[in-house]
Enzyme design. Sequence first.
Site, PDB file in Angstrom:
ATOM      1  N   GLY A 117       3.266   0.265 -37.937  1.00  0.00           N
ATOM      2  CA  GLY A 117       3.575   1.634 -38.314  1.00  0.00           C
ATOM      3  C   GLY A 117       3.147   2.500 -37.147  1.00  0.00           C
TER       4      GLY A 117
ATOM      5  N   THR B 241       1.371   5.137 -36.373  1.00  0.00           N
ATOM      6  CA  THR B 241      -0.027   5.510 -36.115  1.00  0.00           C
ATOM      7  C   THR B 241      -0.942   4.290 -36.039  1.00  0.00           C
ATOM      8  OG1 THR B 241      -0.270   5.923 -38.498  1.00  0.00           O
ATOM      9  CG2 THR B 241       0.155   7.840 -37.077  1.00  0.00           C
TER      10      THR B 241
ATOM     11  N   TYR C  36      14.196   0.232 -44.688  1.00  0.00           N
ATOM     12  CA  TYR C  36      12.892   0.580 -45.249  1.00  0.00           C
ATOM     13  C   TYR C  36      12.869   0.422 -46.765  1.00  0.00           C
ATOM     14  CZ  TYR C  36      11.657   2.848 -40.825  1.00  0.00           C
ATOM     15  OH  TYR C  36      11.369   3.109 -39.511  1.00  0.00           O
TER      16      TYR C  36
ATOM     17  N   ALA D  83      13.127   5.654 -19.876  1.00  0.00           N
ATOM     18  CA  ALA D  83      13.192   5.084 -18.532  1.00  0.00           C
ATOM     19  C   ALA D  83      13.023   6.128 -17.434  1.00  0.00           C
ATOM     20  CB  ALA D  83      14.513   4.349 -18.343  1.00  0.00           C
TER      21      ALA D  83
ATOM     22  N   ASP E 288       4.542   4.446 -29.013  1.00  0.00           N
ATOM     23  CA  ASP E 288       3.212   4.331 -29.616  1.00  0.00           C
ATOM     24  C   ASP E 288       2.225   3.681 -28.646  1.00  0.00           C
ATOM     25  OD1 ASP E 288       4.457   5.281 -31.935  1.00  0.00           O
ATOM     26  OD2 ASP E 288       4.832   3.247 -32.675  1.00  0.00           O
TER      27      ASP E 288
END
Length: 303
Positions: free
Chosen positions: A29, A31, A101, A228, A258
């Site tokens: 996930g 976070t 999901y 990029a 992340d």
Amino acid sequence: MSGRFLSIGECMVELSQAGEGLLRKGFAGDTLNTAWYARACMPSSWTVDYFTALGDDAMSDEMAAFFESHGIGTGHIRRIKGKAPGLYMINLRNGERSFSYWRDSSAARQLAADPDRLREAVEASDVIYFSGITLAILPREDTDTLLAETRRAKASGKLVVFDPNIRPRLWSSYDVMHTVISEGARASTLVMPSFDDEASHFGDDSIEATIHRYRALGAQNIVVKNGADGATLDFEGKRAAVPAEKVETVIDTTSAGDSFNGSFLAKYLETKDAETSARFAAKVAARVVSEHGALVAREKLGL
């Protein structure tokens, strides 16, 4: 130097392709991914804690044990009777990902429903990290509770970091999304948006426009990620551009942003040098997209 890093959000059960019609189970996930890479890149004198809500089922137990086994603290996690984690499946084509999901009844949707527990976790921490996804999954009254605590943390001098991580399908409307994302930025010290999200959903026609908008909302420092094309930094009014690391073969872009965020923050807390931190984070992100899955083991990161 030591301190406490707190990441707030939702971890889900991740299913990824394992070949021949089989699926591989993991946990990830946005976070949690950031906490993972912060932990991988931080010295042991720093603690990394995850703030979420889990259920009382076996999968929640396994998820909490997974966090602890990889050095991510679980002391602030709320457990809710009768609930379970959400689940998602990664679909990959030519290195690019799409997701399916199952999260509507996820326990993490109640992570801010206990204001006292949330305040205790925030007050015990030096750095607080959250995202637009964190805000999007919560009932509006709980979103207000979380934002009130991040505003208090910012006012008290803590480093509050926000990645807008814009996912329109999680929001009831574009107007609500724009309003709450902007509130998240106002409650933060450092904002780390991705330019493609900002261009698509806020209509920014340049990185300069993104920086200007978030600075007008009160963000002291901004890192705009642009895939990029690298990252643009605006720290204390000083601008710098850091190129992306060249990647020979992109395997999986899951967690690219992340991993950049977590490794950037780890290095920045050590050096207080944004440009050095961004160059380090670009190297980590390049290694991450060269591997499968959201969470790449530390020994594969070349640290």
